[in-house]
Design a protein around this motif. Structure first.
Motif, PDB file in Angstrom:
ATOM      1  N   TRP A   1       0.818  -1.213   0.000  1.00 46.80           N
ATOM      2  CA  TRP A   1       0.000   0.000   0.000  1.00 46.80           C
ATOM      3  C   TRP A   1       0.855   1.269   0.000  1.00 46.80           C
ATOM      4  O   TRP A   1       0.435   2.326  -0.510  1.00 46.80           O
ATOM      5  N   LYS A   2       2.060   1.198   0.505  1.00 49.35           N
ATOM      6  CA  LYS A   2       2.931   2.378   0.506  1.00 49.35           C
ATOM      7  C   LYS A   2       3.378   2.742  -0.916  1.00 49.35           C
ATOM      8  O   LYS A   2       3.531   3.920  -1.256  1.00 49.35           O
ATOM      9  N   TYR A   3       3.589   1.735  -1.734  1.00 47.02           N
ATOM     10  CA  TYR A   3       3.963   2.009  -3.129  1.00 47.02           C
ATOM     11  C   TYR A   3       2.794   2.665  -3.854  1.00 47.02           C
ATOM     12  O   TYR A   3       2.978   3.584  -4.661  1.00 47.02           O
ATOM     13  N   ARG A   4       1.579   2.169  -3.559  1.00 43.72           N
ATOM     14  CA  ARG A   4       0.383   2.753  -4.158  1.00 43.72           C
ATOM     15  C   ARG A   4       0.232   4.214  -3.739  1.00 43.72           C
ATOM     16  O   ARG A   4      -0.031   5.090  -4.556  1.00 43.72           O
TER      17      ARG A   4
ATOM     18  N   ALA B   1      -8.336   8.503  -0.175  1.00 45.86           N
ATOM     19  CA  ALA B   1      -9.563   8.090  -0.866  1.00 45.86           C
ATOM     20  C   ALA B   1      -9.443   6.683  -1.441  1.00 45.86           C
ATOM     21  O   ALA B   1     -10.437   6.081  -1.857  1.00 45.86           O
ATOM     22  N   ASP B   2      -8.222   6.162  -1.476  1.00 40.12           N
ATOM     23  CA  ASP B   2      -7.990   4.814  -1.990  1.00 40.12           C
ATOM     24  C   ASP B   2      -8.316   3.812  -0.873  1.00 40.12           C
ATOM     25  O   ASP B   2      -7.712   3.845   0.210  1.00 40.12           O
ATOM     26  N   ASP B   3      -9.271   2.907  -1.121  1.00 38.65           N
ATOM     27  CA  ASP B   3      -9.737   1.968  -0.087  1.00 38.65           C
ATOM     28  C   ASP B   3      -8.620   1.079   0.450  1.00 38.65           C
ATOM     29  O   ASP B   3      -8.559   0.778   1.651  1.00 38.65           O
ATOM     30  N   ALA B   4      -7.712   0.659  -0.455  1.00 43.56           N
ATOM     31  CA  ALA B   4      -6.639  -0.244  -0.029  1.00 43.56           C
ATOM     32  C   ALA B   4      -5.669   0.460   0.917  1.00 43.56           C
ATOM     33  O   ALA B   4      -4.989  -0.192   1.718  1.00 43.56           O
ATOM     34  N   ILE B   5      -5.597   1.774   0.812  1.00 40.51           N
ATOM     35  CA  ILE B   5      -4.696   2.542   1.680  1.00 40.51           C
ATOM     36  C   ILE B   5      -5.420   2.965   2.955  1.00 40.51           C
ATOM     37  O   ILE B   5      -4.876   2.890   4.066  1.00 40.51           O
ATOM     38  N   LYS B   6      -6.683   3.380   2.807  1.00 41.70           N
ATOM     39  CA  LYS B   6      -7.452   3.931   3.924  1.00 41.70           C
ATOM     40  C   LYS B   6      -7.571   2.945   5.078  1.00 41.70           C
ATOM     41  O   LYS B   6      -7.595   3.345   6.253  1.00 41.70           O
ATOM     42  N   GLN B   7      -7.585   1.658   4.783  1.00 40.11           N
ATOM     43  CA  GLN B   7      -7.772   0.671   5.834  1.00 40.11           C
ATOM     44  C   GLN B   7      -6.606   0.609   6.826  1.00 40.11           C
ATOM     45  O   GLN B   7      -6.702   0.020   7.901  1.00 40.11           O
ATOM     46  N   HIS B   8      -5.491   1.280   6.465  1.00 36.06           N
ATOM     47  CA  HIS B   8      -4.349   1.293   7.373  1.00 36.06           C
ATOM     48  C   HIS B   8      -4.386   2.488   8.323  1.00 36.06           C
ATOM     49  O   HIS B   8      -3.423   2.722   9.053  1.00 36.06           O
ATOM     50  N   GLY B   9      -5.491   3.232   8.297  1.00 32.85           N
ATOM     51  CA  GLY B   9      -5.794   4.237   9.309  1.00 32.85           C
ATOM     52  C   GLY B   9      -4.748   5.307   9.493  1.00 32.85           C
ATOM     53  O   GLY B   9      -4.245   5.905   8.534  1.00 32.85           O
ATOM     54  N   ASP B  10      -4.435   5.563  10.798  1.00 31.43           N
ATOM     55  CA  ASP B  10      -3.527   6.664  11.133  1.00 31.43           C
ATOM     56  C   ASP B  10      -2.139   6.482  10.527  1.00 31.43           C
ATOM     57  O   ASP B  10      -1.482   7.459  10.145  1.00 31.43           O
ATOM     58  N   THR B  11      -1.703   5.232  10.445  1.00 32.79           N
ATOM     59  CA  THR B  11      -0.384   4.981   9.839  1.00 32.79           C
ATOM     60  C   THR B  11      -0.344   5.481   8.401  1.00 32.79           C
ATOM     61  O   THR B  11       0.623   6.121   7.964  1.00 32.79           O
TER      62      THR B  11
END
Length: 892
Positions: free
Chosen positions: A791-794, A814-824
């Protein structure tokens, strides 16, 4: 088999092999070969290091393009006419031709010994009648087209060489002030105080009948054509612009004396200052100044005195004439002043001390009034009359034009009957007459009844008579040769005894290479139209306003005559820098020259190409030359140790994959550097690759496929620069044919991201080194490299592709795959947003993981411990520290 490479032992063999297979001959049926050309050498007796650097550049590029699959035209010839050969022959009690032919033989041997690959079937020599007959033929074509002029002119005369010099061949003496420079290309501007470019003797002025090429007819084209020469160095283009000296402005007519028809036109780029004119100044060479000198002893004495110096400063002499100011009717004094140049504008200046620095200095010297005509628009004031105001502004004390801005005033003032728009050029016509023997005879017959008559084509060439030593012009003393018959009327007549400037020889020689044996014209037009322009031309920047301007003039003139369908001769120009020794330019006259063969052909080639970018100067040092020699031995030893080795592997591992990938990366990097003429970086890449191969061979038994391929690639990559060595390596590796005829190495896989892959490995190695030093870990047990989560590459790519003005954090989250990692994820997005446009391209996570896994052996080899490379796990303590292309590192 010797483990030490000795090029002298093998060079003759490979020279013969190349010649046997006609490796360097360009096929005549080539559609459009890559034309690589170095400025041909003057036949001075032996090659010097400047030649070697020039020809090492062209040879390396020509060999590279040939291996890349191009038909390559890489010819060589001899600039063989000229006064130095005549002087050398005189000193040695021989004739110029014998001396020149001896020099050519020596220099040709030198070129072969250096391993330079030329198409000798196209060799030309400018002192051959078969060549210079076309100089004469082109002269007659130019004559018929009105591009040749003949007339009396004050010319630059070298009393030592006893010949005329074009203005470009008169140099400012070293002790002259920096701002005092020579100008023009040979017609009316003359030089007092300058020195001959060949012998350094002080130049005089003489009045002689001379032949000129009308290069000024092409001033506008040559000037504007520079904008299209994107492959030329800016310095050369700027030099030519300055030399041509185009200026837009106005001509202003001043009535001088009592005769309304006796006018002097002054050129100005600042017509808005005309109301500030307080005197009129003429150059010493102006027609009116000459006429006044015939009438006035004071003027004659002044003109004569400044003709012999370049240090006349703001001197001048007032004449008995006055000039009527066309706008005010005021009577202005008329001066003859040395600061007014014959070849700038019209040779006459309306003196405006208030708004021109030179005019102000002249006015101060001669106590002339300073009258303001322009003032600053912002009301900031000026320092007049103590210093001029040279900027634009608003007109003042300018009659009906008061209050106009400078730009508007220039337009309005031009409507006056005394002014008209004008463009002037500093360029003057090219004086080609030389009063010497060793050059192309000018093909003109002087007839008392018919005048100047060109020699008919069927009677060309007009060959030189046998050489006889004499003072003055040897051709003028050759009475039997000089006497001839007029081609028009058949009466007794005399040949022209001047020979052509040798720059004529070199102004079209690149065309003769295309069809050197063509008998019906100087060159075959169909071939020339297909093969031109020269793709790459290499030579010194000192030729910017001589040779490089003349080849442009010739090409345009030939195009207009219908002999060529090209207007510019060269696509890409490269100026090679100077070879220095002990801080000075290497030269025989300074006693600091190094013979090109003293250190061996390939050692010299490797050094001059590795020392610096081709355009930069560099210092010759024994230590660096020794490094080049040692590098050859390293390459040779890698191959001999491999061919002697009995133990290899046929099964592949990760570290073999790294080598295979690095072979591809090296091919990509070296190819790019060859294309960009950065040979110093080519050699740097090859050195790095050779070190890697040596390290790989010492780490484990080599994987036969990868290592063998690596050595073959190494031989191919170095072949354009060290050709004898490469042929030896190629043969030892049991490859077929010649490496010079082999195909350029190609990557087996896509390597578009080779720079990024390399950077990931290099930076990670640097980071590990830094950690071990800071924490003082002498013998680590294990190095763990953790590649970031997907997700960091994305997130990184979203940030790179976003406009810096956009809400980058919002787009990332706004990207769902990234948003799920919350505050990080939010914190990481903030950091990316802060970097904004500074985000560099990266490789994706899978490629980073593969690259580091393949490179793990480098870490193991350097640090002597186990290395683990893995992806970050979801609850991994190291995951937070890992960033795209920046793995987290843990050392235990």
């Amino acid at each position: 088999m010797s483990r030490r490479y000795d090029h002298a032992r093998v060079q003759e063999y490979w020279q013969q092999a190349w010649e046997r297979d006609e490796v360097f001959e360009c096929p005549t049926d080539a559609a459009d070969p890559t034309y690589v050309l170095g400025m041909f050498p003057y036949t001075s007796g032996s090659l010097h290091m400047g030649h070697i650097r020039n020809y090492a550049i062209t040879d390396a590029y020509a060999r590279y393009r040939r291996m890349a699959g191009d038909d390559v035209l890489h010819p060589m010839g001899w600039d063989a006419f000229g006064l130095p050969a005549e002087n050398a022959a005189y000193e040695r009690d021989t004739d110029p031709e014998s001396w020149t032919r001896t020099c050519i033989d020596q220099m040709k041997d030198d070129l072969r010994e250096m391993g330079f690959g030329y198409d000798w079937s196209r060799e030309i020599t400018t002192c051959d009648p078969e060549y210079y007959q076309w100089n004469q033929w082109l002269f007659t074509q130019f004559y018929d087209e009105g591009l040749v002029d003949y007339g009396a002119a004050t010319v630059n005369w070298c009393p030592d060489c006893e010949t005329v010099l074009a203005d470009a061949q008169v140099e400012t003496p070293p002790e002259a002030d920096e701002g005092e420079t020579t100008a023009g290309t040979g017609h009316s501007h003359t030089h007092g105080g300058g020195v001959c470019w060949r012998c350094g003797t002080g130049v005089e002025q003489r009045d002689l009948d001379q032949w000129f090429f009308a290069i000024t007819d092409y001033a506008e084209e040559l000037y504007h054509g520079l904008d299209d020469l994107e492959g030329w160095p800016d310095g050369v283009r700027d030099s030519q612009r300055n030399w041509i000296g185009r200026q837009e402005g106005a001509r202003v007519s001043f009535t001088v004396g009592h005769d309304d028809h006796d006018t002097v036109e002054a050129f100005t780029t600042r017509l808005d200052t005309v109301y500030g004119a307080t005197y009129l100044a003429l150059s010493p060479g102006h027609d009116l100044a000459r006429a006044l000198a015939d009438e006035d002893d004071a003027v004659a004495e002044y003109v004569e005195s400044v003709a012999s110096t370049d240090d006349a400063g703001m001197s001048g002499v007032e004449t008995d004439r006055t000039a009527t100011h066309p706008y005010t009717g005021a009577e202005l004094p008329v001066y003859v002043a040395a600061y007014v140049l014959d070849d700038v504008g019209t040779g006459a200046v309306m003196g405006v001390p208030a708004h021109n620095e030179q005019d102000h200095a002249f006015a101060a010297e001669h106590d002339l009034p300073v009258e303001q005509a322009v003032e600053p628009v912002d009301g900031s004031g000026t320092d007049l009359p103590h210093a001029p105001y040279t900027g634009d502004g608003m007109l003042t004390d300018s009659g009906e034009y008061d209050g106009l801005a400078s730009s508007a005033a220039r337009e309005r003032l031009r409507e006056h009957e005394a002014a008209e728009s004008a463009v002037t050029y500093r360029l003057r016509d090219w004086l080609i007459s030389r009063q010497r023997y060793w050059g192309t005879p000018i093909p003109i017959v002087h007839c008392d009844d018919c005048g100047h008559v060109p020699v008919p084509e069927d009677d060309l060439p007009v060959e030189l008579p046998d050489y006889v030593q004499t003072t003055g012009n040897p051709l003028d003393a050759a009475e039997e040769w000089k006497q001839t018959i007029c081609p028009d009327c058949g009466a007794d007549a005399e040949r022209e005894t001047d020979t052509m400037d040798t720059f004529v020889d070199s102004s079209w020689y690149f065309l003769r290479y295309l069809s050197p044996h063509f008998e019906d014209a100087p060159f075959d037009q169909e071939t020339a139209d297909e093969w031109l322009p020269v793709d790459v031309y290499v030579g010194g920047e000192e030729h910017a306003v001589l040779h490089l301007l003349y080849i442009r003039f010739f090409t345009r003139a030939l195009s207009d005559i219908g002999l060529l369908d090209r207007e510019e001769p060269v696509e890409r120009l490269i100026n090679q820098g100077t070879v220095l020794h002990s801080g000075e330019k290497m030269s025989k006259s300074k006693g600091n020259d190094i013979a090109p063969h003293e250190y061996g052909a390939e050692t010299t080639r490797l050094f001059v190409l590795s020392a610096a970018h081709p355009s930069q100067d560099f210092e010759w040092t024994v230590k660096d030359v020794s490094t080049a020699y040692d590098f050859q031995q390293t390459l040779y030893r890698l191959v001999t140790e491999y061919t002697d080795r009995t133990e290899t592997r046929t099964e592949s591992t990760d570290h073999d994959a790294y080598l295979e990938r690095e072979i591809d990366r090296t091919i990509a990097a070296v190819t790019e550097e060859y294309d960009r003429f950065r040979f110093h970086r080519v050699i740097g890449e090859i050195q790095r690759f050779a070190r890697l191969l040596g390290r790989y061979a010492g780490y484990d038994r080599p994987y036969q496929f990868a290592y063998g391929r690596g050595l073959r690639v190494l031989a191919g990559l170095v072949a354009p620069i060290a050709p004898f060595l490469a042929e030896e390596m190629w043969q030892l590796l049991d490859e077929d044919g010649l490496v010079a005829e082999s195909r350029w190495p190609e990557p087996l896989r896509d390597v578009d991201d080779y720079r990024i892959e390399r950077q990931v490995v290099r930076q990670t190695l640097d980071d590990v080194r830094e950690i071990t030093e800071v924490v003082d870990i002498e013998a680590p047990n294990e190095i763990e490299l953790v590649v970031a989560a997907d997700w960091k590459y994305r997130a990184y790519e979203i940030a790179r592709e976003s406009d810096p003005e956009d809400a980058i954090v919002g787009e990332i989250m706004a990207d769902d795959a990234i948003k799920q990692h919350g505050d990080t994820a939010a914190e990481f997005a903030d950091r990316l947003a802060d970097r904004g446009a500074g985000l560099e391209p990266i490789i994706d996570g899978e490629r980073e993981l593969d690259t580091l896994q393949q490179a793990a052996w480098l870490f193991e080899d350097e640090f002597g411990c186990d290395v683990v490379v893995r992806r970050a796990a979801p609850d991994d303590d190291l995951a937070a520290k890992a960033r795209p292309n920046k793995p987290a590192i843990h050392i235990s």
